[in-house]
Enzyme design. Sequence first.
Site, PDB file in Angstrom:
ATOM      1  N   ARG A  48       0.827  -1.218   0.000  1.00 50.80           N
ATOM      2  CA  ARG A  48       0.000   0.000   0.000  1.00 50.80           C
ATOM      3  C   ARG A  48       0.859   1.265   0.000  1.00 50.80           C
ATOM      4  NH1 ARG A  48      -4.344  -0.205   4.621  1.00 50.80           N
ATOM      5  NH2 ARG A  48      -2.446  -0.837   5.630  1.00 50.80           N
ATOM      6  N   ASP A  91      -4.022  -0.973  -3.084  1.00 57.90           N
ATOM      7  CA  ASP A  91      -4.841  -0.815  -1.891  1.00 57.90           C
ATOM      8  C   ASP A  91      -5.994  -1.811  -2.053  1.00 57.90           C
ATOM      9  OD1 ASP A  91      -6.669  -0.117  -0.034  1.00 57.90           O
ATOM     10  OD2 ASP A  91      -6.602   2.046  -0.405  1.00 57.90           O
ATOM     11  N   LYS A 147      -1.659 -19.439   6.546  1.00 56.32           N
ATOM     12  CA  LYS A 147      -2.535 -19.675   7.679  1.00 56.32           C
ATOM     13  C   LYS A 147      -2.597 -18.413   8.543  1.00 56.32           C
ATOM     14  CE  LYS A 147      -0.799 -20.732  11.568  1.00 56.32           C
ATOM     15  NZ  LYS A 147       0.266 -19.895  12.124  1.00 56.32           N
ATOM     16  N   HIS A 177       3.993 -24.111   7.158  1.00 57.35           N
ATOM     17  CA  HIS A 177       5.433 -24.173   6.918  1.00 57.35           C
ATOM     18  C   HIS A 177       6.116 -25.314   7.665  1.00 57.35           C
ATOM     19  CE1 HIS A 177       5.829 -21.759  10.642  1.00 57.35           C
ATOM     20  NE2 HIS A 177       7.056 -22.188  10.696  1.00 57.35           N
ATOM     21  N   LYS A 181       9.731 -28.317   6.744  1.00 56.75           N
ATOM     22  CA  LYS A 181      10.954 -28.551   7.533  1.00 56.75           C
ATOM     23  C   LYS A 181      11.511 -29.931   7.167  1.00 56.75           C
ATOM     24  CE  LYS A 181       9.446 -25.693  11.425  1.00 56.75           C
ATOM     25  NZ  LYS A 181      10.380 -24.642  11.768  1.00 56.75           N
ATOM     26  N   GLU A 215       8.187 -22.278  22.334  1.00 55.13           N
ATOM     27  CA  GLU A 215       8.959 -21.126  21.858  1.00 55.13           C
ATOM     28  C   GLU A 215       9.389 -20.304  23.070  1.00 55.13           C
ATOM     29  OE1 GLU A 215       7.372 -19.338  17.984  1.00 55.13           O
ATOM     30  OE2 GLU A 215       5.579 -19.975  19.044  1.00 55.13           O
ATOM     31  N   ASP A 234      -3.332 -20.735  16.389  1.00 54.13           N
ATOM     32  CA  ASP A 234      -2.076 -20.326  15.744  1.00 54.13           C
ATOM     33  C   ASP A 234      -1.140 -21.519  15.527  1.00 54.13           C
ATOM     34  OD1 ASP A 234      -0.240 -18.237  14.829  1.00 54.13           O
ATOM     35  OD2 ASP A 234       0.922 -18.635  16.642  1.00 54.13           O
ATOM     36  N   HIS A 239      -0.021 -26.582  12.775  1.00 50.25           N
ATOM     37  CA  HIS A 239       1.314 -27.191  12.816  1.00 50.25           C
ATOM     38  C   HIS A 239       1.339 -28.516  13.601  1.00 50.25           C
ATOM     39  CE1 HIS A 239       2.490 -23.503  11.065  1.00 50.25           C
ATOM     40  NE2 HIS A 239       2.740 -22.816  12.157  1.00 50.25           N
TER      41      HIS A 239
HETATM   42  C1  BG6 Z   1       3.772 -19.414  12.924  1.00 47.12           C
HETATM   43  C2  BG6 Z   1       3.026 -18.801  14.080  1.00 47.12           C
HETATM   44  O1  BG6 Z   1       2.923 -20.117  12.090  1.00 47.12           O
HETATM   45  O2  BG6 Z   1       4.779 -20.287  13.429  1.00 47.12           O
HETATM   46  C3  BG6 Z   1       3.969 -18.094  15.024  1.00 47.12           C
HETATM   47  O3  BG6 Z   1       2.054 -17.900  13.587  1.00 47.12           O
HETATM   48  C4  BG6 Z   1       5.078 -18.997  15.463  1.00 47.12           C
HETATM   49  O4  BG6 Z   1       3.268 -17.594  16.160  1.00 47.12           O
HETATM   50  C5  BG6 Z   1       5.734 -19.665  14.252  1.00 47.12           C
HETATM   51  O5  BG6 Z   1       6.021 -18.235  16.187  1.00 47.12           O
HETATM   52  C6  BG6 Z   1       6.730 -20.715  14.699  1.00 47.12           C
HETATM   53  O6  BG6 Z   1       7.436 -21.173  13.594  1.00 47.12           O
HETATM   54  P1  BG6 Z   1       8.858 -21.833  13.776  1.00 47.12           P
HETATM   55  O7  BG6 Z   1       9.194 -22.360  12.419  1.00 47.12           O
HETATM   56  O8  BG6 Z   1       9.783 -20.754  14.230  1.00 47.12           O
HETATM   57  O9  BG6 Z   1       8.681 -22.889  14.806  1.00 47.12           O
END
Ligand code: BG6
Length: 487
Positions: A48, A91, A147, A177, A181, A215, A234, A239
Amino acid sequence: MNEIKSVCDITIFGGHGDLAFRKLMPALYHLSSDGYLDAESRIITATRDQMTNEEHCDIVKLKLQEFLPEKAFDKDKFDRFKKQLHVVIIDFFDDESYSGLKELLTMYPQRDRINYLSTAPDFFGSICKSLSQWELITPQSRVVLEKPIGRDLESSRVINVEVLKYFEESQIYRIDHYLGKDTVQNIMALRFSNRIFMPLWDANNIDHVQITVAESVGVEGRWGYYDEYGAMRDMVQNHLMQLLCLVAMEPPCSLEADSVRDEKVKVLRSLRLMSAADIEQKTVRAQYASGSSNGEAVPGYLEGEGVEESTTETFAALRVDIDNWRWNGVPFYLRSGKRMRQRNSEIVIYFKMIPHSIFANKGKCISQNKLVISLQPKESIHLQLMNKIPGLSEQMRLQQVELELNTPLNMEHKPDAYERLLLDVIRSNPTLFMRLDEVEAAWKWADVILEGWAEDIVPMKSYSAGTDGPSAAVQLIARDGRSWHDE
Ligand code: BG6
């Protein structure tokens, strides 16, 4: 040089957002400099903010220097990469603003077009609609959805229905993602290319499975987003569920996308939906309070945000049951949280105890065999076994040893998950992306728990930042006579 795929145009919507700078641009930089992305391919950032191409390239350069691993930034490589970079000002509320993108894309009408939607899901529908109205969707177009796709089954359906008006399911790449890995993919290699695990991989031999994604960081400037979603939406719904699927699925008949996804969806549909009593007994939700992280004092989740209360969990722990023949009676314990003691993501498969011990102490010195698959901070796979302590002692003494199954890495640069996944989109390989039915099955299971939490069936607990989460998570697994791997 590596394999070069056909030339494509990659448009990143939300191209000046956190994900784009932190993950997508570094991944594209590597793909380009390693020869996986043709030098003619263009990376078009849609943002934007008014700016020239030169200004955009300067920003990308700074961000690459910030987010690429140390020593990975190379001026000559960047000068070549820079030629692929373009910016268009869009936009999302102004359909007319797509004219710049139209002009760029129609220069090469036959090219594969990849549209990466790195925006809030609320914009997915309107971006696809505008792309369609501007006739920018061709049979060679693909769309990548980040996501979270929705907050529950209903809202995810609304988004998916919208996107499906303009793209075929085969053109939609729903990214998780974690599936990119390397060690996560190795789960399939380990399970399906080694005969020794095949007869052991079931309720007769496995006692339980633990999946932890911890984390040490907090919400990292994403409070607004995070407070809408929380740990369950999340991390767990996507995941952790994907990790569970890879551990629990039946062997697919091939590595074809649909064979793999058919098996994953069967697992998701076999997840036992929780009753109110289950939610009370088998789930824990918690929010972090102030504490310390890496030796420094850190604020609690709410502190400094100008809010007094939030019912968003930053930690979730659950006991999950899979109702099928293979996993009958084998609990899967899942745990994920922010601001935990350390960054640690792992899957631990606990095998059953030997049925009878012939060793001293009635076998008390014998531990269960464990397969420990570590995803973070280091990627590794270890098999824990018992063997004899060498020596002449009268009674045979045993020790636990670790068999390391890691492949030595002779790679200068270890590809990030986003590199693998972006390359798969470029190659049109959807195996590691989620199909509509997978997303829906995962939401169906998660919704029941989220609704129970919304009704306060289980109270919100608190844990100090920098710890292993609330004691309720320890009790959750202790109730079944077990403990977490890191306890
Ligand atoms: C994301 C989440 O999908 O994955 C984040 O939205 C999270 O909150 C992240 O921190 C963790 O990814 P990774 O690869 O660092 O474990």
